[in-house]
Design a protein around this motif. Structure first.
Motif, mmCIF file in Angstrom:
data_model
loop_
_atom_site.group_PDB
_atom_site.id
_atom_site.type_symbol
_atom_site.label_atom_id
_atom_site.label_comp_id
_atom_site.label_asym_id
_atom_site.label_seq_id
_atom_site.Cartn_x
_atom_site.Cartn_y
_atom_site.Cartn_z
ATOM 1 N N GLN B 90 -12.850 -3.640 27.724
ATOM 2 C CA GLN B 90 -14.107 -3.547 26.983
ATOM 3 C C GLN B 90 -15.166 -2.786 27.790
ATOM 4 N N SER B 91 -15.221 -3.069 29.094
ATOM 5 C CA SER B 91 -16.266 -2.458 29.933
ATOM 6 C C SER B 91 -15.734 -1.270 30.742
ATOM 7 N N PHE B 92 -14.739 -0.597 30.211
ATOM 8 C CA PHE B 92 -14.168 0.655 30.760
ATOM 9 C C PHE B 92 -13.528 0.488 32.135
ATOM 10 N N ASN B 93 -14.313 -0.067 33.079
ATOM 11 C CA ASN B 93 -13.813 -0.283 34.454
ATOM 12 C C ASN B 93 -13.268 0.975 35.108
ATOM 13 N N LEU B 94 -13.944 2.097 34.867
ATOM 14 C CA LEU B 94 -13.589 3.285 35.641
ATOM 15 C C LEU B 94 -14.026 3.062 37.080
ATOM 16 N N PHE B 95 -13.373 3.763 38.016
ATOM 17 C CA PHE B 95 -13.765 3.631 39.419
ATOM 18 C C PHE B 95 -14.983 4.529 39.665
ATOM 19 N N PRO B 96 -16.148 3.962 39.912
ATOM 20 C CA PRO B 96 -17.374 4.767 39.968
ATOM 21 C C PRO B 96 -17.453 5.659 41.202
ATOM 22 N N ASN B 97 -16.620 5.354 42.203
ATOM 23 C CA ASN B 97 -16.662 6.143 43.435
ATOM 24 C C ASN B 97 -15.793 7.400 43.351
ATOM 25 N N MET B 98 -15.146 7.606 42.192
ATOM 26 C CA MET B 98 -14.276 8.773 42.049
ATOM 27 C C MET B 98 -14.700 9.585 40.836
ATOM 28 N N THR B 99 -14.367 10.871 40.886
ATOM 29 C CA THR B 99 -14.620 11.709 39.716
ATOM 30 C C THR B 99 -13.620 11.324 38.624
ATOM 31 N N VAL B 100 -13.851 11.864 37.425
ATOM 32 C CA VAL B 100 -12.965 11.592 36.295
ATOM 33 C C VAL B 100 -11.522 11.947 36.640
ATOM 34 N N ILE B 101 -11.324 13.125 37.185
ATOM 35 C CA ILE B 101 -9.949 13.571 37.458
ATOM 36 C C ILE B 101 -9.305 12.710 38.544
ATOM 37 N N GLU B 102 -10.127 12.274 39.515
ATOM 38 C CA GLU B 102 -9.593 11.400 40.575
ATOM 39 C C GLU B 102 -9.210 10.037 40.007
ATOM 40 N N ASN B 103 -9.985 9.566 39.043
ATOM 41 C CA ASN B 103 -9.646 8.325 38.360
ATOM 42 C C ASN B 103 -8.258 8.420 37.729
ATOM 43 N N LEU B 104 -7.998 9.567 37.126
ATOM 44 C CA LEU B 104 -6.719 9.741 36.439
ATOM 45 C C LEU B 104 -5.556 9.924 37.402
ATOM 46 N N LYS B 105 -5.843 10.576 38.531
ATOM 47 C CA LYS B 105 -4.745 10.941 39.442
ATOM 48 C C LYS B 105 -4.341 9.822 40.396
ATOM 49 N N LEU B 106 -5.271 8.873 40.644
ATOM 50 C CA LEU B 106 -5.035 7.878 41.695
ATOM 51 C C LEU B 106 -3.705 7.140 41.534
ATOM 52 N N ALA B 107 -3.511 6.504 40.373
ATOM 53 C CA ALA B 107 -2.297 5.697 40.194
ATOM 54 C C ALA B 107 -1.023 6.536 40.171
ATOM 55 N N PRO B 108 -0.994 7.681 39.441
ATOM 56 C CA PRO B 108 0.240 8.484 39.486
ATOM 57 C C PRO B 108 0.631 8.883 40.907
ATOM 58 N N ILE B 109 -0.385 9.225 41.734
ATOM 59 C CA ILE B 109 -0.066 9.654 43.101
ATOM 60 C C ILE B 109 0.336 8.468 43.967
ATOM 61 N N ARG B 110 -0.453 7.394 43.917
ATOM 62 C CA ARG B 110 -0.202 6.265 44.802
ATOM 63 C C ARG B 110 0.956 5.395 44.340
ATOM 64 N N VAL B 111 1.102 5.231 43.036
ATOM 65 C CA VAL B 111 2.125 4.302 42.545
ATOM 66 C C VAL B 111 3.424 5.035 42.196
ATOM 67 N N LYS B 112 3.279 6.169 41.508
ATOM 68 C CA LYS B 112 4.488 6.892 41.098
ATOM 69 C C LYS B 112 4.893 7.968 42.100
ATOM 70 N N HIS B 113 4.086 8.116 43.150
ATOM 71 C CA HIS B 113 4.346 9.106 44.197
ATOM 72 C C HIS B 113 4.494 10.512 43.637
ATOM 73 N N MET B 114 3.667 10.807 42.648
ATOM 74 C CA MET B 114 3.655 12.141 42.071
ATOM 75 C C MET B 114 2.972 13.093 43.048
ATOM 76 N N LYS B 115 3.401 14.347 43.032
ATOM 77 C CA LYS B 115 2.718 15.346 43.876
ATOM 78 C C LYS B 115 1.352 15.646 43.289
ATOM 79 N N ASP B 116 0.436 16.054 44.160
ATOM 80 C CA ASP B 116 -0.943 16.251 43.725
ATOM 81 C C ASP B 116 -1.047 17.255 42.579
ATOM 82 N N ASP B 117 -0.362 18.391 42.697
ATOM 83 C CA ASP B 117 -0.524 19.413 41.658
ATOM 84 C C ASP B 117 0.092 18.959 40.331
#
Lengths: 322, 249
Positions: B90-117
């Motif tokens: 309900q309250s979005f809970n985006l990470f305010p310390n990161m940009t929009v794109i960083e919000n999206l990339k964090l879990a794929p990189i850290r959890v799924k070990h996706m490459k940055d590009d």
């Protein structure tokens, strides 16, 4: 004793005779009861003072002067006794008194504070040194304690809580004395190190609370969002919680650093030559009661103000980033 | 494939102290289904949804995700299973310390070990889908509520989840922003995403849901196709609730 002899007097005691003389000169007290030799020395050096023999009839037990020795140092006691005998035989006391007066001679010629800049510089140096070292170790101790507070182990949490509560519930002065004399029983450590240890231990408890508060201030939704994305606890802390917590921690930590600079002054009681200690030396040396205090005040302010500016600079930078 | 059970809930109950919020909940969500959960506030809808990915730990009962009972796995397995379920708050809970794109990339990189590009590509594609490509480098605080919620949906989608849980995704939004978020959800449903949506948006439920569950007092009192439930509710409480809602509309 004065209380017995002078019925209407209120008695005030201070640590050092120089402080007492100063109090006398600044009309804080009306008269000063002091041993004859000391009084003679002060009067000789200061025309503003006058000695009035009390004429108290004191028995030997009330006036006796003693010299303390370590237990078992018999040869030293014999040697000292011999010297005293000789002094009495040759009637050297008069001459010694004159000499002592010369040593105690205060600087009444050049009492400009600039003349004593080296004293103040040394004080600032030690204060800064203690502050930096204690901040460094205080932060380390604080981080460890904060981590313990978030541990799953109950006893670790309990230990951290007890430590924090105990440190926050006792005066720093007592902690400084305890570390200096308490640890001194086991290992003899210099006053400076004792001061650093006690201030670090003290600061650690406060830093731990600041860090804990900062972490708790991050909204619960952040943890839930991270959990729903499958982030591990470590990643949650590293990428989500700590960066946000740090923004809250930083200003509070800055305040802690500033108060640490000020509070470190307490180490002067164990003889560390910090700014307070040096200021007392200058006061004793010049008989100027206020000026050295004012100079020290200014120096403290310059230190804390400079630190505030530096901290604000970084705080501004962080705000910009988010 | 259509009949594969994604979520299965058996005899789920949840107590907070003495307060029993959920009482013996049962239900199944099949692959590709969209379930809308409606009901008066205090019914336990959000608690139910949060039990589905174990943000709330059920007091008793089973929550099976793809055949595995989540109430019976260790922390590490739970984290592994959670990454396959997306959640929108309900309250979005985006990470305010990161940009929009960083919000999206964090879990794929850290959890799924996706490459940055690679993560960047996925993230940009998703931002394009929710219409916020140009906001990639903005911080969440500079976005409107509707934009933040669309980013939150994109962030959940970046993990390529098998089911999406929505906890009243439009309740915290200004009215004029509700539409843009529902539109994104509508698209998602059309593409075949399995969704469980706790909502007060009856229009959305009517249009998109395969099944609507009506909850009150910790029970699911009625479940039916949206047409049936809205036009001809059987349960008294459901009748009452739907009557009030329709009056207001």
């Amino acid at each position: 004793m004065a209380k017995k002899k002078i019925p209407d007097a209120t008695v005030k005691g201070m640590d050092k005779s120089t402080d007492l003389v100063l109090a006398l000169k600044t009309h804080k007290i009306d008269a000063l009861g002091i041993e004859k030799p000391s009084a003679e020395a002060y009067v000789k050096n200061d025309s503003g003072l006058k000695m009035i023999p009390s004429g108290y009839d004191l028995n030997k037990n009330e006036t006796g002067v003693a010299i303390a020795f370590k237990k078992g140092s018999n040869s030293l006691v014999t040697a000292v006794n011999k010297s005293i005998d000789q002094i009495q035989k040759k009637n050297l006391t008069e001459q010694y008194l004159a000499n002592a007066g010369k040593y105690m001679k205060v600087n009444t010629v050049n009492t400009s504070m600039f003349h004593y800049w080296k004293y103040f510089a040394k004080g600032v140096e030690y204060t800064v040194l203690i502050s930096i070292v204690s901040t460094f170790f205080g932060v380390i101790i604080g981080v460890v304690l904060a981590l313990m507070r978030f541990s799953k182990q109950k006893w670790l949490r309990g230990l951290a809580i007890s430590y924090t509560e105990f440190i926050r519930g006792t005066p720093l002065m007592v902690q400084v004395l305890f570390v200096y004399f308490g640890i001194g029983v086991v290992v003899n450590i210099p006053a400076l190190i004792s001061g650093m240890i006690s201030v670090s231990l003290n600061s650690g408890a406060y830093v731990a609370e600041i860090i804990r508060g900062g972490i708790n201030s991050v909204a619960k939704g952040q943890t839930e969002a991270a959990a729903s994305l499958g982030l591990s606890k470590g990643d949650l802390m590293r990428f989500v919680i700590l960066p946000q917590a740090f923004k809250n921690i930083w200003p509070a930590l800055g305040n802690e650093f500033i108060s640490l600079i000020k509070e470190s002054s307490i180490v002067s009681i164990i003889g560390v030559t910090d700014l307070i200690y040096q200021l007392n030396i200058v006061r004793a040396d010049t008989y100027r009661g206020v000026m050295p205090i004012f100079v020290a005040m200014l120096l403290y302010f310059i230190m804390t103000f400079a630190l505030t500016r530096v901290l604000n600079h970084f705080e501004g930078k962080m705000k910009h980033a988010g | 494939m259509q009949d594969k059970k994604v979520l299965e809930v058996n005899h789920l109950s949840k107590k907070f102290g003495k307060n029993e919020i959920l009482k013996d909940i049962n239900g199944t969500v099949k692959s590709g289904e969209v379930i809308c959960v409606i009901g008066p506030s205090g019914a336990g809808k959000s608690t139910f949804l949060r039990c589905l990915n174990l943000l709330e730990k059920p007091t008793s009962g089973e929550v099976k995700f793809d055949g595995t009972d989540l109430t019976n796995v260790d922390e590490k397995q739970l984290i592994n299973l959670r990454e396959r379920m997306g959640m929108v708050f309900q309250s979005f809970n985006l990470f305010p310390n990161m940009t929009v794109i960083e919000n999206l990339k964090l879990a794929p990189i850290r959890v799924k070990h996706m490459k940055d590009d690679e993560a960047q590509k996925v993230a940009m594609h998703l931002l394009d889908r929710v219409g916020l490509k140009e906001k990639a480098n903005a911080y969440p605080s500079s976005l409107s509520g509707g934009q933040q919620q669309r980013v939150a949906i994109a962030r959940a989608l970046a993990m390529n989840p098998e089911v999406m849980l929505f906890d009243e995704p439009t309740s915290a939004l200004d009215p004029e922003m509700v539409g843009e978020v529902l539109e994104v959800m509508n698209e998602l449903a059309k593409e075949g995403m399995t969704m469980v949506v706790v909502t007060h948006e009856m229009g959305f439920a009517k249009e998109v849901a395969d099944e609507v569950w009506f909850m009150a007092d910790g029970y699911i009192l009625e479940r039916n196709k949206p047409g049936e439930l809205f036009d001809n509710p059987q349960n008294e409480r459901a009748k009452d609730f739907i009557g009030k809602i329709i009056q207001n509309v």
